[in-house]
Design an enzyme around this catalytic site. Structure first.
Site, PDB file in Angstrom:
ATOM      1  N   TRP A 165      -3.429  -1.993  -1.530  1.00 32.85           N
ATOM      2  CA  TRP A 165      -3.353  -3.422  -2.135  1.00 32.85           C
ATOM      3  C   TRP A 165      -3.896  -4.153  -1.153  1.00 32.85           C
ATOM      4  O   TRP A 165      -3.165  -4.680  -0.025  1.00 32.85           O
ATOM      5  CB  TRP A 165      -2.124  -3.551  -2.620  1.00 32.85           C
ATOM      6  CG  TRP A 165      -1.856  -4.734  -3.450  1.00 32.85           C
ATOM      7  CD1 TRP A 165      -2.066  -4.848  -4.941  1.00 32.85           C
ATOM      8  CD2 TRP A 165      -1.664  -6.162  -2.905  1.00 32.85           C
ATOM      9  NE1 TRP A 165      -1.706  -6.177  -5.113  1.00 32.85           N
ATOM     10  CE2 TRP A 165      -1.468  -6.957  -4.251  1.00 32.85           C
ATOM     11  CE3 TRP A 165      -1.112  -6.549  -1.842  1.00 32.85           C
ATOM     12  CZ2 TRP A 165      -1.146  -8.536  -3.958  1.00 32.85           C
ATOM     13  CZ3 TRP A 165      -0.872  -8.035  -1.426  1.00 32.85           C
ATOM     14  CH2 TRP A 165      -0.865  -8.883  -2.807  1.00 32.85           C
TER      15      TRP A 165
ATOM     16  N   CYS B 271       0.865  -1.124   0.210  1.00 29.92           N
ATOM     17  CA  CYS B 271       0.079   0.139   0.023  1.00 29.92           C
ATOM     18  C   CYS B 271       0.941   1.489   0.056  1.00 29.92           C
ATOM     19  O   CYS B 271       1.950   1.181   0.225  1.00 29.92           O
ATOM     20  CB  CYS B 271      -0.929  -0.112   1.215  1.00 29.92           C
ATOM     21  SG  CYS B 271      -1.968  -1.534   1.579  1.00 29.92           S
TER      22      CYS B 271
ATOM     23  N   GLU C 233      11.037 -13.960 -18.984  1.00 29.22           N
ATOM     24  CA  GLU C 233      10.954 -12.427 -18.684  1.00 29.22           C
ATOM     25  C   GLU C 233       9.773 -11.899 -19.719  1.00 29.22           C
ATOM     26  O   GLU C 233       8.922 -11.153 -19.230  1.00 29.22           O
ATOM     27  CB  GLU C 233      12.091 -11.713 -18.753  1.00 29.22           C
ATOM     28  CG  GLU C 233      11.973 -10.120 -18.500  1.00 29.22           C
ATOM     29  CD  GLU C 233      11.140  -9.447 -17.329  1.00 29.22           C
ATOM     30  OE1 GLU C 233      11.069 -10.327 -16.252  1.00 29.22           O
ATOM     31  OE2 GLU C 233      10.755  -8.336 -17.355  1.00 29.22           O
TER      32      GLU C 233
ATOM     33  N   ASN D 228       0.565   0.341   5.957  1.00 26.96           N
ATOM     34  CA  ASN D 228       1.350  -0.526   4.954  1.00 26.96           C
ATOM     35  C   ASN D 228       1.950  -1.679   5.710  1.00 26.96           C
ATOM     36  O   ASN D 228       3.002  -1.416   6.334  1.00 26.96           O
ATOM     37  CB  ASN D 228       1.959   0.422   4.145  1.00 26.96           C
ATOM     38  CG  ASN D 228       2.799  -0.613   3.118  1.00 26.96           C
ATOM     39  OD1 ASN D 228       2.484  -1.539   2.535  1.00 26.96           O
ATOM     40  ND2 ASN D 228       4.035  -0.115   2.787  1.00 26.96           N
ATOM     41  N   GLY D 229       1.371  -2.888   5.447  1.00 29.93           N
ATOM     42  CA  GLY D 229       2.052  -3.938   6.087  1.00 29.93           C
ATOM     43  C   GLY D 229       1.297  -4.942   6.573  1.00 29.93           C
ATOM     44  O   GLY D 229       0.061  -5.233   6.050  1.00 29.93           O
TER      45      GLY D 229
ATOM     46  N   ARG E  13       1.796   1.495  -5.783  1.00 34.34           N
ATOM     47  CA  ARG E  13       1.943   0.588  -4.731  1.00 34.34           C
ATOM     48  C   ARG E  13       0.680  -0.351  -4.601  1.00 34.34           C
ATOM     49  O   ARG E  13       0.755  -1.207  -4.091  1.00 34.34           O
ATOM     50  CB  ARG E  13       2.168   1.298  -3.738  1.00 34.34           C
ATOM     51  CG  ARG E  13       3.761   2.024  -3.858  1.00 34.34           C
ATOM     52  CD  ARG E  13       3.789   2.752  -2.311  1.00 34.34           C
ATOM     53  NE  ARG E  13       4.323   1.902  -1.435  1.00 34.34           N
ATOM     54  CZ  ARG E  13       5.505   1.611  -1.100  1.00 34.34           C
ATOM     55  NH1 ARG E  13       6.404   1.866  -1.881  1.00 34.34           N
ATOM     56  NH2 ARG E  13       5.790   0.624  -0.235  1.00 34.34           N
TER      57      ARG E  13
ATOM     58  N   LYS F 103       3.609  -2.522  -7.440  1.00 38.96           N
ATOM     59  CA  LYS F 103       4.919  -2.283  -7.837  1.00 38.96           C
ATOM     60  C   LYS F 103       5.882  -2.794  -6.801  1.00 38.96           C
ATOM     61  O   LYS F 103       7.038  -3.565  -6.846  1.00 38.96           O
ATOM     62  CB  LYS F 103       5.122  -0.893  -8.085  1.00 38.96           C
ATOM     63  CG  LYS F 103       6.540  -0.642  -8.511  1.00 38.96           C
ATOM     64  CD  LYS F 103       6.772  -0.904 -10.029  1.00 38.96           C
ATOM     65  CE  LYS F 103       8.261  -0.732 -10.367  1.00 38.96           C
ATOM     66  NZ  LYS F 103       8.494  -1.637 -11.602  1.00 38.96           N
TER      67      LYS F 103
ATOM     68  N   LYS G 216       6.163 -10.399 -18.570  1.00 39.55           N
ATOM     69  CA  LYS G 216       5.745  -9.186 -19.192  1.00 39.55           C
ATOM     70  C   LYS G 216       4.183  -9.471 -19.674  1.00 39.55           C
ATOM     71  O   LYS G 216       3.286  -8.599 -19.470  1.00 39.55           O
ATOM     72  CB  LYS G 216       6.536  -8.551 -20.214  1.00 39.55           C
ATOM     73  CG  LYS G 216       7.953  -8.032 -19.663  1.00 39.55           C
ATOM     74  CD  LYS G 216       7.762  -6.877 -18.771  1.00 39.55           C
ATOM     75  CE  LYS G 216       7.455  -7.142 -17.350  1.00 39.55           C
ATOM     76  NZ  LYS G 216       8.716  -7.504 -16.525  1.00 39.55           N
TER      77      LYS G 216
ATOM     78  N   GLU H 159       1.320 -10.395 -17.152  1.00 40.27           N
ATOM     79  CA  GLU H 159       1.132  -9.184 -15.930  1.00 40.27           C
ATOM     80  C   GLU H 159       0.201  -8.117 -16.471  1.00 40.27           C
ATOM     81  O   GLU H 159      -0.556  -7.621 -15.893  1.00 40.27           O
ATOM     82  CB  GLU H 159       2.378  -8.994 -14.904  1.00 40.27           C
ATOM     83  CG  GLU H 159       3.218  -8.102 -15.674  1.00 40.27           C
ATOM     84  CD  GLU H 159       4.469  -7.876 -14.698  1.00 40.27           C
ATOM     85  OE1 GLU H 159       4.341  -7.643 -13.413  1.00 40.27           O
ATOM     86  OE2 GLU H 159       5.450  -7.697 -15.291  1.00 40.27           O
TER      87      GLU H 159
ATOM     88  N   HIS I  48       9.904 -32.100 -24.214  1.00 39.75           N
ATOM     89  CA  HIS I  48       9.544 -32.873 -22.975  1.00 39.75           C
ATOM     90  C   HIS I  48       8.245 -32.693 -22.424  1.00 39.75           C
ATOM     91  O   HIS I  48       7.796 -33.040 -21.124  1.00 39.75           O
ATOM     92  CB  HIS I  48      10.400 -32.818 -21.855  1.00 39.75           C
ATOM     93  CG  HIS I  48      12.046 -33.120 -22.411  1.00 39.75           C
ATOM     94  ND1 HIS I  48      12.222 -34.545 -22.489  1.00 39.75           N
ATOM     95  CD2 HIS I  48      12.954 -32.505 -22.767  1.00 39.75           C
ATOM     96  CE1 HIS I  48      13.569 -34.505 -23.007  1.00 39.75           C
ATOM     97  NE2 HIS I  48      13.935 -33.234 -22.904  1.00 39.75           N
TER      98      HIS I  48
HETATM   99  C1  AGP Z   1       7.943  -7.079 -12.565  1.00 43.62           C
HETATM  100  O1  AGP Z   1       7.537  -6.933 -13.876  1.00 43.62           O
HETATM  101  C2  AGP Z   1       7.141  -7.647 -11.688  1.00 43.62           C
HETATM  102  N1  AGP Z   1       6.127  -6.323 -11.606  1.00 43.62           N
HETATM  103  C3  AGP Z   1       7.553  -8.168 -10.302  1.00 43.62           C
HETATM  104  O2  AGP Z   1       7.730  -9.219 -10.582  1.00 43.62           O
HETATM  105  C4  AGP Z   1       8.665  -7.553  -9.719  1.00 43.62           C
HETATM  106  O3  AGP Z   1       9.974  -7.846 -10.485  1.00 43.62           O
HETATM  107  C5  AGP Z   1       9.244  -8.235  -8.116  1.00 43.62           C
HETATM  108  O4  AGP Z   1       8.072  -7.885  -7.666  1.00 43.62           O
HETATM  109  C6  AGP Z   1      10.396  -7.898  -7.551  1.00 43.62           C
HETATM  110  O5  AGP Z   1      10.298  -6.475  -7.263  1.00 43.62           O
HETATM  111  P1  AGP Z   1      11.763  -5.976  -6.728  1.00 43.62           P
HETATM  112  O6  AGP Z   1      12.717  -5.825  -8.027  1.00 43.62           O
HETATM  113  O7  AGP Z   1      11.065  -4.500  -6.630  1.00 43.62           O
HETATM  114  O8  AGP Z   1      12.311  -6.535  -5.457  1.00 43.62           O
END
Ligand code: AGP
Length: 629
Positions: free
Chosen positions: A75, A2, A502, A101-102, A27, A624, A506, A509, A525
């Site tokens: 969040w 959050c 990766e 937040n937590g 966030r 994020k 992308k 998400e 496999h």
């Molecule tokens: C990446 O596109 C993601 N949103 C997510 O996987 C991110 O890389 C992950 O949460 C790690 O975050 P950080 O690099 O801030 O530790």
């Protein structure tokens, strides 16, 4: 996860808080709320489900006066995203309001105790338990708010960054943190409070990073709050920081190195595409002062100052999550190839709980854009307690992970605001490659020729990325033909296997299309059973050691009518003949190919998501910075 923001001063708090929430929206964005104490001493709380703009619309007709306030963008962890569970939460008597937040892990036990005392709860959140506990302590122990917060937090297990208002004390804002970030901005007779510096930067460059288990009281003289909301009013202010056990701390004021323009979209429709296009510049920034192409040298101070730890390391453990974990996998190839040190790459969330064997001569590298990811933070705390040397690669200066690391390297790409990580990834790969080269050179495990060739090539990478970005329009055009797809497969080998993962991350998400990244040779496999004419397969196939083998994999896909999008090296003739779509990247050193091959995959995911009408910068269910487990 959050975002929290607070203000106390002589200005009207509401616009500052709302602007701050917009900056922190990356966030979390499932609900938002604000609490303000007005000039009549009323504590007003307004909340709305959805994004901050919903809250703004809701508040349009409300009393938003007051020079002190707190606000939150959520969040969800405990309780579904709705208005009742949105923050701020009132205490029983509605004298206090809290944002958090937590996660309060022992909230159920605390809640049961409070219910026995006659307290009732409106929400399903752990946060409401905390504000009730503070009020209970305040009333029953006859202590002031700060002491009540300290005593309450002594009973809490979990992570928190909190801010609390007390309508009986409209001159004081109390905040505290453990495990979740909290920054105080110091203005002229005013204070700001936020999860990171982005809501603060336009008002002041003086900040204090609050440490774990610290409680901060930000005070103004009461008279100031009775005056008009704006005007040349001199108010006295003070800041008081103690631990939750009431030990006084001396705050260290730091200067922010962040500019407002870095937080704007700069003419792009989304932060993600802006950040993709920034990569030639951000990588130049990451290498500045480190890669000296004219002297054929790399100088990485975090390595130079701790050379012996790396040279004596029997093993390197890399720990990270998500995209950062993918960067870690690429580093495994580079470190083992150039430095000949065994590398293990661990998901932080698994590593921290599986009782790993960690030795004093291990080097643990944590990778994190935000520097706040809870699992990665916990993983390095564990490794540190076992005596390992902790080196971190982070982007956000002053975040928790770099602060507790023994040494490290900042990526310096500026704020990454799009939830999907792009420019942070390429900079992490550059930082890790520089580190691998430094160790390899120092250990003598790579030839001088090899070292020089890669150092020189690193200097060329920004220009080569620029060339790949030149294909944006074409990628946008053919992306349209894939919006029908329910599933995608991404394949790559060696250095480009993590790139395949990766690319798949992308896509899923931001476009909500299911996608899997596989080592190309593993396809036979199992995943090959999925191939049909409905299945787009993205193959990362630059001219590298296993190129011919990957070409065979493409043949296998085509034989089963799969549709192939291939990322190849400029001038490729073999794959061009068989793939449905080709994206070319310039020739480079094999270890640097991920820096080029990942760019088309970022663009492809972006354009598919845009055509599908998805919220690219704030995809559903994501945040994020993942500061909860
Ligand atoms: C990446 O596109 C993601 N949103 C997510 O996987 C991110 O890389 C992950 O949460 C790690 O975050 P950080 O690099 O801030 O530790």
């Amino acid at each position: 996860m959050c975002g929290i923001v607070g203000y106390i001063g002589k200005k009207k708090a509401y616009p500052i808080l709302i602007k701050g929430l917009h900056r922190l929206e990356y966030r979390g964005y499932d609900s938002a709320g604000v609490a303000l104490i007005n000039e009549q001493g009323q504590l007003n709380v307004y909340k709305a489900k959805g994004k901050v703009s919903e809250l703004e619309a809701f508040c349009a007709e409300k009393d938003t006066c007051g020079n002190i306030g707190i606000a939150h963008t959520r969040w969800a962890t405990h309780g579904e995203p709705n208005t009742v569970n949105a923050h701020p939460h009132y205490s029983e008597s509605e004298r206090l309001a809290i944002i958090h937040n937590g996660i309060i892990e022992n909230y159920a036990v605390l809640k049961a105790g409070l219910m026995e005392q006659g307290y009732s709860f409106k929400s399903d959140t752990d946060t409401e338990v905390l504000v009730q506990l503070v009020e209970y302590t305040q009333v029953n122990r006859h202590v002031d708010l700060k002491t009540a917060v300290q005593l309450a937090l002594q009973q809490v297990i979990g992570a928190y960054a909190i801010a609390i208002l007390d309508k009986e004390h409209p001159d004081t804002l109390i905040a505290a943190r453990k495990g979740s970030p909290l920054v105080v901005g110091i203005g002229e007779d005013e204070y700001f409070l936020a999860s990171d510096a982005t809501p603060i930067v336009e008002y002041t460059d003086k900040v204090i990073y609050i440490e774990d288990e610290e409680v901060v009281a930000l005070k103004l003289k009461v008279e100031s709050l009775k005056l008009k909301e704006v005007g040349e009013v001199k108010v006295e202010s003070n800041i008081d920081i103690t631990t939750i056990n009431n030990v006084t701390k001396t705050p260290e004021i730091k200067r922010l190195e962040l500019s407002l323009s870095q937080l704007e979209k700069g003419g792009y429709p989304h932060f993600m595409i802006k950040e993709i296009f920034e990569q030639p510049r951000t990588l130049t920034d990451s290498m500045r002062g480190r890669v000296n192409v004219r002297q054929d040298n790399i100088a990485l101070s975090g390595f130079i100052d701790n050379k012996e730890r790396f040279l004596n390391a029997k093993r390197i453990i890399i720990t990270a999550c998500g995209t950062s974990w993918h960067a870690g996998l690429i580093a495994m190839y580079a470190i083992e190839e150039f430095a000949q040190i065994p590398v293990e790459v661990e998901y932080s969330s698994e590593f921290r709980y599986r009782k790993p064997v960690i030795n004093k001569d291990d080097v643990v590298i944590a990778i994190s854009q935000s520097g706040e990811t809870a699992d990665t933070l916990a993983a390095i705390q564990l490794a540190k307690s076992k005596g390992a040397f902790i080196f971190s690669i982070c982007n956000v200066v002053g975040a928790s992970i770099p602060r507790i690391s023994d040494s490290g390297c900042y990526t310096h790409v500026g704020p990454e605001i799009g939830v999907a990580s792009t420019k942070a990834f390429t900079a992490q790969v550059v930082a890790l490659t520089m580190l691998a080269l430094c160790i390899g050179k120092e250990k003598g495990t790579m030839t001088e020729e090899q070292y020089l060739s890669i150092v020189r090539e690193l200097g060329q990478i920004p220009d080569k990325i620029e060339r790949v970005l030149g294909q944006n329009k074409r990628i946008a055009d053919f992306a349209k033909t894939f919006t029908y797809a329910q599933n995608f497969i991404y394949l790559g080998r060696g250095y480009n296997f993590p790139v395949a993962m990766e690319g798949a991350l992308k896509l899923k998400e931001i476009s909500y299309i299911h996608a899997e990244g596989y080592p190309a040779a593993e396809m036979k496999h199992g995943p090959i059973a999925l191939i049909s004419q409905e299945m787009p397969v993205v193959v990362v196939a630059p001219h590298c050691g296993t190129y011919e083998k990957v070409v065979s994999n493409i043949q296998e896909i085509k034989a089963r009518k799969g549709r192939v999008i291939a990322v190849v090296t400029e001038g490729d003739e073999l794959v061009s003949k068989i793939a449905d779509y080709i994206i070319e990247v310039p020739q480079t050193e094999e270890c640097l190919t991920p820096l080029l091959t990942v760019i088309p995959l970022q663009l492809l995911a972006y354009h598919i998501a845009v055509v599908k009408g998805c919220d690219v910068d704030q995809p559903r269910n994501l945040a994020k910075s993942v500061t909860v487990e």
